[in-house]
Scaffold this active site. Sequence first.
Site, PDB file in Angstrom:
ATOM      1  N   ASP A 261       0.833  -1.198   0.000  1.00 44.67           N
ATOM      2  CA  ASP A 261       0.000   0.000   0.000  1.00 44.67           C
ATOM      3  C   ASP A 261       0.872   1.253   0.000  1.00 44.67           C
ATOM      4  O   ASP A 261       1.845   1.346   0.728  1.00 44.67           O
ATOM      5  CB  ASP A 261      -0.900  -0.014   1.245  1.00 44.67           C
ATOM      6  CG  ASP A 261      -1.922   1.109   1.220  1.00 44.67           C
ATOM      7  OD1 ASP A 261      -2.277   1.537   0.110  1.00 44.67           O
ATOM      8  OD2 ASP A 261      -2.349   1.540   2.303  1.00 44.67           O
TER       9      ASP A 261
ATOM     10  N   CYS B 140      -7.416  -2.356 -10.177  1.00 44.61           N
ATOM     11  CA  CYS B 140      -6.830  -2.287  -8.833  1.00 44.61           C
ATOM     12  C   CYS B 140      -7.944  -1.790  -7.925  1.00 44.61           C
ATOM     13  O   CYS B 140      -9.022  -2.369  -7.912  1.00 44.61           O
ATOM     14  CB  CYS B 140      -5.591  -1.393  -8.821  1.00 44.61           C
ATOM     15  SG  CYS B 140      -5.767   0.175  -9.683  1.00 44.61           S
ATOM     16  N   SER B 141      -7.728  -0.708  -7.195  1.00 48.53           N
ATOM     17  CA  SER B 141      -8.821  -0.147  -6.406  1.00 48.53           C
ATOM     18  C   SER B 141      -9.539   0.946  -7.188  1.00 48.53           C
ATOM     19  O   SER B 141     -10.734   0.891  -7.415  1.00 48.53           O
ATOM     20  CB  SER B 141      -8.289   0.417  -5.079  1.00 48.53           C
ATOM     21  OG  SER B 141      -9.333   0.959  -4.305  1.00 48.53           O
ATOM     22  N   ALA B 142      -8.775   1.943  -7.635  1.00 53.51           N
ATOM     23  CA  ALA B 142      -9.366   3.037  -8.411  1.00 53.51           C
ATOM     24  C   ALA B 142      -9.362   2.747  -9.905  1.00 53.51           C
ATOM     25  O   ALA B 142     -10.084   3.390 -10.663  1.00 53.51           O
ATOM     26  CB  ALA B 142      -8.611   4.335  -8.136  1.00 53.51           C
ATOM     27  N   GLY B 143      -8.509   1.824 -10.333  1.00 50.79           N
ATOM     28  CA  GLY B 143      -8.436   1.512 -11.755  1.00 50.79           C
ATOM     29  C   GLY B 143      -7.569   2.464 -12.546  1.00 50.79           C
ATOM     30  O   GLY B 143      -7.764   2.618 -13.762  1.00 50.79           O
ATOM     31  N   ILE B 144      -6.595   3.105 -11.891  1.00 45.66           N
ATOM     32  CA  ILE B 144      -5.718   4.027 -12.620  1.00 45.66           C
ATOM     33  C   ILE B 144      -4.241   3.829 -12.287  1.00 45.66           C
ATOM     34  O   ILE B 144      -3.395   3.944 -13.157  1.00 45.66           O
ATOM     35  CB  ILE B 144      -6.109   5.500 -12.347  1.00 45.66           C
ATOM     36  CG1 ILE B 144      -6.085   5.816 -10.852  1.00 45.66           C
ATOM     37  CG2 ILE B 144      -7.452   5.815 -12.954  1.00 45.66           C
ATOM     38  CD1 ILE B 144      -6.322   7.277 -10.539  1.00 45.66           C
ATOM     39  N   GLY B 145      -3.888   3.552 -11.033  1.00 44.61           N
ATOM     40  CA  GLY B 145      -2.492   3.497 -10.622  1.00 44.61           C
ATOM     41  C   GLY B 145      -1.791   2.220 -11.049  1.00 44.61           C
ATOM     42  O   GLY B 145      -1.065   2.169 -12.054  1.00 44.61           O
ATOM     43  N   ARG B 146      -1.984   1.155 -10.290  1.00 44.21           N
ATOM     44  CA  ARG B 146      -1.345  -0.119 -10.609  1.00 44.21           C
ATOM     45  C   ARG B 146      -1.873  -0.680 -11.932  1.00 44.21           C
ATOM     46  O   ARG B 146      -1.141  -1.359 -12.666  1.00 44.21           O
ATOM     47  CB  ARG B 146      -1.601  -1.104  -9.473  1.00 44.21           C
ATOM     48  CG  ARG B 146      -1.257  -0.538  -8.115  1.00 44.21           C
ATOM     49  CD  ARG B 146      -1.657  -1.473  -6.996  1.00 44.21           C
ATOM     50  NE  ARG B 146      -1.824  -0.734  -5.740  1.00 44.21           N
ATOM     51  CZ  ARG B 146      -1.995  -1.302  -4.564  1.00 44.21           C
ATOM     52  NH1 ARG B 146      -2.021  -2.602  -4.453  1.00 44.21           N
ATOM     53  NH2 ARG B 146      -2.147  -0.568  -3.474  1.00 44.21           N
TER      54      ARG B 146
ATOM     55  N   GLN C  28      -0.573   6.625 -11.501  1.00 44.44           N
ATOM     56  CA  GLN C  28      -1.011   7.734 -10.660  1.00 44.44           C
ATOM     57  C   GLN C  28       0.129   8.516 -10.042  1.00 44.44           C
ATOM     58  O   GLN C  28       0.040   9.731  -9.887  1.00 44.44           O
ATOM     59  CB  GLN C  28      -1.930   7.182  -9.553  1.00 44.44           C
ATOM     60  CG  GLN C  28      -2.725   8.229  -8.814  1.00 44.44           C
ATOM     61  CD  GLN C  28      -3.752   7.592  -7.911  1.00 44.44           C
ATOM     62  OE1 GLN C  28      -3.757   6.390  -7.706  1.00 44.44           O
ATOM     63  NE2 GLN C  28      -4.629   8.406  -7.359  1.00 44.44           N
TER      64      GLN C  28
END
Length: 875
Positions: free
Chosen positions: A769, A801-807, A845
């Site tokens: 995280d 991922c969680s937001a769908g942008i970073g990982r 991100q």
Amino acid sequence: MSRTFAGLSGTYNVRANELALQRNTKTVRCLVYFLDDTQHVFELDRRAKGDQLLDVVFRHLELIERDYFGLQFTETIAHSGHSNARWLDPNKRLRKQLKSSRAPFLLFFKVKFYVTDPSRLLEEYTRYHFFLQIRKDIFYVTDPSRLLEEYTRYHFFLQIRKDIVSARLVAPSAALALLCSLVVQSEFGDFCAEEHDPQYVSRLKLVPNQSADFEEKVSELHALHRGQTPADAELNFLIQAKALDMYGVELHKAKDTNGREIQIGVSGSGLLILHNGQKANHFSWAKIVKISFKRRHFFVQLRREGTERFDALLGFNSCSYRTCKSLWKACVEQHTFFRLQTPKPHTKKFFFFFSLGSRFRYSGKTEFQTLEENRKRLQRTDRTFVRTARFHQTVPIPHINNLMLSLSNGQSRDSFQSNRIQSTESPAKSAWTASSPFCLKSLPFIDKEETNRLSSLSDDSSPVHLHTVHMRPDADGRFGFNVKGGHDQNCPVLVSRVAPNTPADLANPQLREGDQVMAINGSDVSGLSHEQIVQLIRSTRGPDAQLSLSIRPNVYARDALLPEEPAFQYIPADASPTARADALAESMALLAEGLDSGSLVLQFEQLNRKKSGETMNCARLPDNLSKNRYRDISPYDSTRVVLRDALSGDYINASFVTMHVTTTGVALRYIATQGPLKETTEDFWQMVWEQQSALIIMVTPLEEKGRQKCHKYWPEEADDELAVFGALRVRLVQQSDCLATIERIFQITDSKTQEERRVRHLQYLAWPDHGVPERDNDFLDLIVSVREFRAQSSQPFVVHCSAGIGRTGVLILMEAAMCAMEANEAIGALELVRVMREQRAMLIQTSSQFRFVCEALHRVFRDKIVEPLPQFSIN
């Protein structure tokens, strides 16, 4: 007797003569207080209007993005004793608005319209002023990322910082501690135990009633911000402040129909009603039909809803007519600036003198017009400025020699302040880096020559001295220097590096880092792109060739004043055909050089996070808001996945992303989406079914540090019963675990048609995280598995991922770059990110994520984990 005393008396009317003098005076003097606690007197014609004063103020500050700012003054309301803050009207005369008998007139330079996305405040100087404003009263703005000029962001930074200190922006203690820790990072740099004593935080005024416990929390959080430059800290500060309830709200005192004291907040999103400091109601502009006022009464007409037969009308009372009109004008300006593309023109009627009510209309540019104008501006003049503590002693930049003398005597950097911003042709480079904690020895070196040069820059009439550098190539045909910049990069052509003991280093006069190249072999370079400049230098060949550079010497101070370095390459006088053809090897060499120098990450931070002109209207519809995990992360309308048979509607927070490999003609298709919520799980499986996706890649655990990152959208292996999602039934058929990745196989059945499919599910768990994996081995294994499965299916892979942008973005970039590597194509990591963000905003991100994927790519190339296929190899 009376005649005797008559000669001993006399009267002289001072006030009458003073007023007559003022009436006869041809100029007015205005004293303006700026956000950095400096002040300046401006003298204008007595008949001047407000726009003339605004113009000279903006020219004094050298601000380009002017429309977010304004001048505010305080008027005393007759017979009531109340004071009212008003914005200067650009269309009215100064003397008509500024009725104070005191000279000069007092005004305050402030942020008027607060943008919503801090990452788009590209001018750092503006963002800094905005930061100070929030620090002082903790509310305002709508999208700080939309400001293109660094200088503009700097002003925003200053404004918000002032707002916090003055307690106008109320926030929970935890949020304030985080915000203030970013203030400390901006002021002091990285935490250094040797330099920062236990009381170092107390030297800054951060919040009202600042306690020792609060300072301890701030210090603990400050230690976590290592590596953030002042610009990074300020931007992160604005992003955190944006999430506060009172962000972007301008408050006005009023009373409701029951006589209770309330506050009416006006912002770019609508009207907010506060009672005893608590939010009582909120009305968006979409819900409001009309706003009006009559004398001291302010009215809001709301649109009818549901079974209502009439519009609702709310009434409020102000303390005076003037305050009521100020509230109404604030509503008109906020709505026009943020909601309209162009201001509504004021139509003059023939019988206008019989019309009732105010004829006021907002006459400036809207946010839409401001953004369009900034996009069309190809060249910008950025400024270098010295960040120092805003609430300490100030020293103007022309007196840098005094500053350096004081530093040499051991005085702390925090005691100094630059209140004069010098305009140069490039942004300033941070005085400390992620690898070195801030201390006196990390200050940029400025010698006597540089001090004199900086002082001369304050005089616009200073002549430009040029000299010519002649050099011949060495035995290998090289000159030994690097250049960067060009017309296509909106940056002057600069010498970025000079290798020791090379022709450039041994030339007389010597070529130095920071020199600006004005002409090459007599050809002006001002309108040339970077590639054209490279070719012009390469064209100087042969044993008797001589390269002549017209140089503006030492334009930027070393380290401190050099612009953030864009991509550059070593420029030889000659290059073999094989070397020129090996685009992949050259691009990877540039990638490694950019990682070493830090320039690649700096360029990543300057990329647009969203594609200009793209809309996200569907995601912001009332019925769809609850389907977004994060309210500021939404798909573009043009690339969003549209559901066909979902009961809840056609919206899901997911975007189509396609990456093309030009040489092979391969199209890598993805669906980048957020981690499903409990209420969107049925839509998620419906999307997988409709798009015929055979692979789901999950790059997040379900929970991290006690926070849910994704709802568990699949059944357990031990469950005999099927998990039912609408018409779809999902069963977990197989699960295999390894250290970093869990592989699952699901069987999905359509209960209507009894059609069955199998979907593979890869869950990667080795990503910590708020960080990146310490080693890339497991991540590369995941990419290898994805690429092996790519040959079996042409349908899009679902990645989340969680937001769908970073990982999610990291995985897409990694696979796309490895496929390009097999085709022996040059890999431009920045260009790939641009292409990705044109399809889904903010993919990849953080800068740490970008550095991680670039380092992994370089290792793949260096260790030959992936090599060009035989048909694309250079023989």
